[in-house]
Design a protein around this motif. Structure first.
Motif, PDB file in Angstrom:
ATOM      1  N   ALA A 290       0.844  -1.195   0.000  1.00  0.00           N
ATOM      2  CA  ALA A 290       0.000   0.000   0.000  1.00  0.00           C
ATOM      3  C   ALA A 290       0.879   1.244   0.000  1.00  0.00           C
ATOM      4  N   ASN A 291       0.507   2.206  -0.825  1.00  0.00           N
ATOM      5  CA  ASN A 291       1.140   3.525  -0.803  1.00  0.00           C
ATOM      6  C   ASN A 291       0.191   4.454  -0.064  1.00  0.00           C
ATOM      7  N   ASP A 292       0.470   4.687   1.225  1.00  0.00           N
ATOM      8  CA  ASP A 292      -0.495   5.475   1.987  1.00  0.00           C
ATOM      9  C   ASP A 292      -0.127   6.955   2.087  1.00  0.00           C
ATOM     10  N   GLU A 293       0.761   7.416   1.205  1.00  0.00           N
ATOM     11  CA  GLU A 293       0.936   8.856   0.978  1.00  0.00           C
ATOM     12  C   GLU A 293       1.212   9.046  -0.507  1.00  0.00           C
ATOM     13  N   ALA A 294       0.184   8.823  -1.300  1.00  0.00           N
ATOM     14  CA  ALA A 294       0.308   8.871  -2.761  1.00  0.00           C
ATOM     15  C   ALA A 294      -0.137  10.232  -3.274  1.00  0.00           C
ATOM     16  N   ASP A 295       0.645  11.259  -2.972  1.00  0.00           N
ATOM     17  CA  ASP A 295       0.273  12.640  -3.298  1.00  0.00           C
ATOM     18  C   ASP A 295       1.098  13.169  -4.466  1.00  0.00           C
ATOM     19  N   PRO A 296       0.586  14.199  -5.168  1.00  0.00           N
ATOM     20  CA  PRO A 296       1.282  14.709  -6.359  1.00  0.00           C
ATOM     21  C   PRO A 296       2.670  15.276  -6.076  1.00  0.00           C
ATOM     22  N   VAL A 297       2.861  15.833  -4.874  1.00  0.00           N
ATOM     23  CA  VAL A 297       4.147  16.436  -4.540  1.00  0.00           C
ATOM     24  C   VAL A 297       4.225  16.554  -3.018  1.00  0.00           C
ATOM     25  N   ALA A 298       5.437  16.547  -2.470  1.00  0.00           N
ATOM     26  CA  ALA A 298       5.626  16.565  -1.016  1.00  0.00           C
ATOM     27  C   ALA A 298       5.347  17.956  -0.434  1.00  0.00           C
ATOM     28  N   HIS A 299       5.255  18.006   0.880  1.00  0.00           N
ATOM     29  CA  HIS A 299       5.082  19.228   1.678  1.00  0.00           C
ATOM     30  C   HIS A 299       3.698  19.844   1.444  1.00  0.00           C
ATOM     31  N   TRP A 300       2.748  19.416   2.259  1.00  0.00           N
ATOM     32  CA  TRP A 300       1.348  19.805   2.076  1.00  0.00           C
ATOM     33  C   TRP A 300       1.135  21.305   2.166  1.00  0.00           C
ATOM     34  N   SER A 301       1.905  21.983   3.028  1.00  0.00           N
ATOM     35  CA  SER A 301       1.623  23.400   3.284  1.00  0.00           C
ATOM     36  C   SER A 301       2.202  24.336   2.235  1.00  0.00           C
ATOM     37  N   THR A 302       3.049  23.828   1.345  1.00  0.00           N
ATOM     38  CA  THR A 302       3.614  24.679   0.294  1.00  0.00           C
ATOM     39  C   THR A 302       2.513  25.090  -0.675  1.00  0.00           C
ATOM     40  N   SER A 303       2.405  26.371  -0.912  1.00  0.00           N
ATOM     41  CA  SER A 303       1.355  26.896  -1.799  1.00  0.00           C
ATOM     42  C   SER A 303       1.671  26.570  -3.251  1.00  0.00           C
ATOM     43  N   ARG A 304       0.707  25.958  -3.927  1.00  0.00           N
ATOM     44  CA  ARG A 304       0.848  25.630  -5.351  1.00  0.00           C
ATOM     45  C   ARG A 304      -0.482  25.884  -6.040  1.00  0.00           C
ATOM     46  N   GLU A 305      -0.454  26.567  -7.168  1.00  0.00           N
ATOM     47  CA  GLU A 305      -1.679  26.945  -7.861  1.00  0.00           C
ATOM     48  C   GLU A 305      -2.516  25.732  -8.254  1.00  0.00           C
ATOM     49  N   PHE A 306      -1.864  24.676  -8.734  1.00  0.00           N
ATOM     50  CA  PHE A 306      -2.645  23.554  -9.249  1.00  0.00           C
ATOM     51  C   PHE A 306      -3.441  22.858  -8.142  1.00  0.00           C
ATOM     52  N   GLN A 307      -3.012  23.010  -6.877  1.00  0.00           N
ATOM     53  CA  GLN A 307      -3.733  22.372  -5.784  1.00  0.00           C
ATOM     54  C   GLN A 307      -5.032  23.099  -5.445  1.00  0.00           C
ATOM     55  N   ALA A 308      -5.238  24.263  -6.043  1.00  0.00           N
ATOM     56  CA  ALA A 308      -6.420  25.066  -5.739  1.00  0.00           C
ATOM     57  C   ALA A 308      -7.585  24.771  -6.662  1.00  0.00           C
ATOM     58  N   ASP A 309      -7.298  24.335  -7.874  1.00  0.00           N
ATOM     59  CA  ASP A 309      -8.350  24.279  -8.887  1.00  0.00           C
ATOM     60  C   ASP A 309      -8.593  22.854  -9.384  1.00  0.00           C
ATOM     61  N   VAL A 310      -9.179  22.753 -10.555  1.00  0.00           N
ATOM     62  CA  VAL A 310      -9.590  21.464 -11.106  1.00  0.00           C
ATOM     63  C   VAL A 310      -8.397  20.539 -11.352  1.00  0.00           C
ATOM     64  N   ARG A 311      -7.217  21.108 -11.569  1.00  0.00           N
ATOM     65  CA  ARG A 311      -6.062  20.272 -11.916  1.00  0.00           C
ATOM     66  C   ARG A 311      -5.745  19.242 -10.835  1.00  0.00           C
ATOM     67  N   TYR A 312      -5.868  19.619  -9.568  1.00  0.00           N
ATOM     68  CA  TYR A 312      -5.586  18.658  -8.503  1.00  0.00           C
ATOM     69  C   TYR A 312      -6.615  17.531  -8.513  1.00  0.00           C
ATOM     70  N   GLY A 313      -7.875  17.870  -8.728  1.00  0.00           N
ATOM     71  CA  GLY A 313      -8.912  16.844  -8.812  1.00  0.00           C
ATOM     72  C   GLY A 313      -8.663  15.879  -9.962  1.00  0.00           C
ATOM     73  N   ILE A 314      -8.277  16.417 -11.114  1.00  0.00           N
ATOM     74  CA  ILE A 314      -7.979  15.571 -12.275  1.00  0.00           C
ATOM     75  C   ILE A 314      -6.781  14.671 -11.969  1.00  0.00           C
ATOM     76  N   THR A 315      -5.772  15.227 -11.304  1.00  0.00           N
ATOM     77  CA  THR A 315      -4.582  14.447 -10.964  1.00  0.00           C
ATOM     78  C   THR A 315      -4.924  13.298 -10.022  1.00  0.00           C
ATOM     79  N   LEU A 316      -5.788  13.556  -9.047  1.00  0.00           N
ATOM     80  CA  LEU A 316      -6.160  12.492  -8.116  1.00  0.00           C
ATOM     81  C   LEU A 316      -6.908  11.372  -8.843  1.00  0.00           C
ATOM     82  N   ILE A 317      -7.855  11.726  -9.711  1.00  0.00           N
ATOM     83  CA  ILE A 317      -8.569  10.702 -10.472  1.00  0.00           C
ATOM     84  C   ILE A 317      -7.606   9.926 -11.350  1.00  0.00           C
ATOM     85  N   SER A 318      -6.697  10.636 -12.008  1.00  0.00           N
ATOM     86  CA  SER A 318      -5.714   9.983 -12.862  1.00  0.00           C
ATOM     87  C   SER A 318      -4.825   9.047 -12.053  1.00  0.00           C
TER      88      SER A 318
END
Length: 636
Positions: A290-318
């Motif tokens: 099991a990969n129980d931290e399967a996130d697009p990029v490390a460090h949750w608190s770092t501000s990134r534009e793609f994490q705000a909009d539809v792109r993050y949702g698309i990435t999670l589904i993908s």
């Protein structure tokens, strides 16, 4: 006007056995339903207790639990064990613990949210372990056994049936390794946890007979496995490889995130790590992983534009799609048991949307008293779309859009004995990035349903701007304290957009989609329901939680096998005035698309939230469920 051509045409009846053309369907457990976070503040009993009792954090968790049934089943919280308070030693030197705050939080998770914890055995309760280094192994075994037996005594063993248990998170990192484990003491710790799990008894006594203890799986080592710099996790694998039958862990857990934010990086990194592990320790191929931290990029608190909009949702589904494809490929991820996302954090100003979270958090400091407002981000909606997938799935298909880009298609089915199923759910996923000269996507999709009565279809879209609260917020200047009008506008954009729905009267239909003018990226969920599929059940456990004065968050529980054909929910309210008199029932969700089991109500013009609430569902055949129980709310 969004231009997406959706055409249904009918064809002759075709019989098939769980196939559509040459597509084979496989049993697909929903393996992506875990989320996690680390509480803010000090890592001790007082700090963790304060963080997990914060009303804003609990409202955040309440909204996460208000996704469609099955979207999120487990929540993994670092240092959760610190809620247990060390009290004193008994005369024989055995620690005595106070479980009251741990019990309170577990009850909140289970009774109110219907979530199960992924409990990591990590902490230093009142300094017990650091102060007694020679007794650590015994004390860990005792704590594990005592904690489980305590919960069994309170609620029975069935309460713990869905819990997950894991060893210390990322023990090779100094920031986590609070007990300064050595290679030797770490292995002793893991084996002590295993003994504690094994010895924890089933205390239910029926007919005078005490049943045997229930076996509880242990997950671990929850590591990053960064070459020789992470010896603790590698040493555990070496121990397990030597004698797999005596390996203390049952599920091998690891962490692999992306680097630049893509799903491909997450999956390729996982494949690469598991290939390396199997090359070194081939005996471990027997263990689920099991990969129980399967996130697009490390460090949750770092501000990134793609994490705000539809792109993050698309990435999670993908990410889910690509892990499914890798699992079916019978390669290094053939034994994949689950993935989890660390995105249940509570964001903070000025990064309300751009941190790696499921909701945007606005701390409204100018109200008396201050309170928190939460807005669901597109990634939240994406988890809700995934929850609608069926129980059997085909491999992911790639449909070419042009010479460089393809649409991912995942088709799933449920029910049915002699054909694909009485329920079908398919996700179409656009490329995460694409050039400005994208050619038209004109894809024919055959709904190969062998049914004996009518069906209906429904399509919902996740796309930029229209289902993007972040876009609406920026259009208004990104205020730190959005007013009621702006908050309502953001919430009207926080669910997938209902696109088309209608009947299907013939056995087979062909779906034609032309997405040439849809802005990228986008996702479409297509559901097809047979009229013989179970009808909508009555919504359960209607709950009204205060947000602030004259504003409430309303949520309810869904039946797990009756909401696949849901179109939307209706929320009804009957106001009670100061004299106790009741007005007529009013549909307060009129004009809203509510595909998920929650609604935030803030009446305009100084209206009251005091009164009675009830909810019902409406399905794709325009039939309604029974109303939920009526719940009265009185603002104090």
């Amino acid at each position: 006007m969004l231009s997406l051509l959706l055409v249904l045409t009918t064809f002759a009846r075709i019989h098939a056995h769980y196939t559509s053309g040459d597509v084979v369907y496989h049993t697909m457990p929903h393996f992506w339903t875990g989320v996690g976070f680390c509480p803010a503040g000090r890592i001790d009993h007082e700090g963790i207790s304060s963080a997990l009792s914060d009303p804003a954090l609990r409202l955040n968790l309440r909204q996460i639990a208000a996704l469609p049934v099955g979207a999120v089943t487990h929540i993994r919280i670092h240092w959760l064990l610190e809620l247990i308070q060390f009290w004193q030693y008994d005369p024989s030197g055995i620690p005595i613990y106070d479980f009251s705050k741990f019990d309170d939080f577990i009850d909140f998770l289970h009774e109110e949210l219907r979530l199960s914890p992924a409990l990591e055995w990590m902490g230093n309760l009142g300094g017990v372990f650091s102060e007694n280094p020679m007794q650590q192994s015994f004390y860990w075994e005792h704590l594990v056994k005592t904690t489980i037996n305590h919960q069994i005594a309170r609620h029975g063993s069935s309460r713990l049936a869905n819990w997950r248990y894991e060893t210390w998170n990322e023990p090779d990192l100094r920031g986590y390794n609070k007990l300064n484990f050595t290679a030797h003491t770490y292995l002793d710790y893991v084996q002590a946890v295993r003994r504690g799990l094994s010895k924890a008894g089933n205390l239910d006594n029926q007919d005078g007979k005490v049943p045997l203890p229930m076996y509880r799986s242990l997950r671990g080592p929850a590591g990053l496995f960064k070459d020789s710099n992470h010896p603790l996790c590698w040493n555990l694998l070496e121990l397990c490889s030597q004698r797999v039958v005596y390996c203390p862990i049952d599920i091998l857990t690891f962490h692999r995130k992306g680097i630049e934010g893509t799903a491909t990086e997450i999956v390729n990194g996982s494949l690469s790590l598991m290939a390396k592990i199997y090359e070194e320790y081939p005996n471990l191929k027997q263990l689920p992983v099991a990969n129980d931290e399967a996130d697009p990029v490390a460090h949750w608190s770092t501000s990134r534009e793609f994490q705000a909009d539809v792109r993050y949702g698309i990435t999670l589904i993908s990410t889910v799609m690509q892990f499914w494809h890798a699992k079916l490929a019978e390669g290094a991820l053939a034994r994949l048991e689950s993935i989890s996302h660390d995105n249940a954090f509570l964001s903070y100003h000025p990064y309300e949307f751009t941190q790696r979270t499921l909701l945007a958090h606005f701390r409204m400091n100018e109200t008396k008293p201050p309170h928190s407002q939460l807005v669901q981000k597109p990634v939240y909606a994406a988890l809700g779309m995934l929850a609608k997938l069926g129980s059997r799935a085909a491999d992911v298909e790639l449909v070419n859009m042009d010479t460089k880009h393809s649409v991912q298609v995942l088709r799933t089915v449920s029910g049915g004995l002699g054909g694909p199923g009485q329920y079908m759910a398919t996700i179409f996923l656009s490329p995460e990035e694409a050039g400005p000269k994208m050619t038209a996507f004109h894809h024919k999709y055959t709904l190969n349903m062998s049914i004996a009565n009518e069906s209906a279809f429904i399509t919902e879209l996740l796309l930029p701007k229209e289902t993007d609260p972040y876009y609406i917020w920026r259009q208004e200047g990104s205020p730190a304290y959005p007013n009621a009008t702006l908050r309502e506008a953001m919430r009207r954009a926080q669910t997938p957009r209902l696109y088309k729905t209608g009947p299907i009267w013939q056995y087979n239909s062909e779906l034609v989609i032309n997405s040439a003018s849809i802005p990228l990226p986008w996702a479409m969920l297509l559901r097809v329901c047979s009229a013989s599929w179970p009808k909508l059940r009555r919504p359960q456990q209607l709950s009204i939680a205060e947000v602030t004065h004259r504003e409430v968050f309303i949520s309810w529980m869904e039946h797990p096998k009756s909401t696949q054909c849901l179109l939307s929910y209706e929320v009804w309210f009957k106001e009670r005035d100061n004299l106790g008199r009741s007005a007529d029932w009013m549909l307060i969700s009129d004009g809203w698309h509510l595909p998920y089991p929650s609604f935030q109500y803030a009446p305009a013009d100084k209206g009251s939230v005091n009164g009675f609430y009830k909810v019902r569902g409406v399905d794709v055949f325009n039939e309604t469920s029974p109303y939920s129980q009526i719940v009265e709310y009185l603002e104090l």
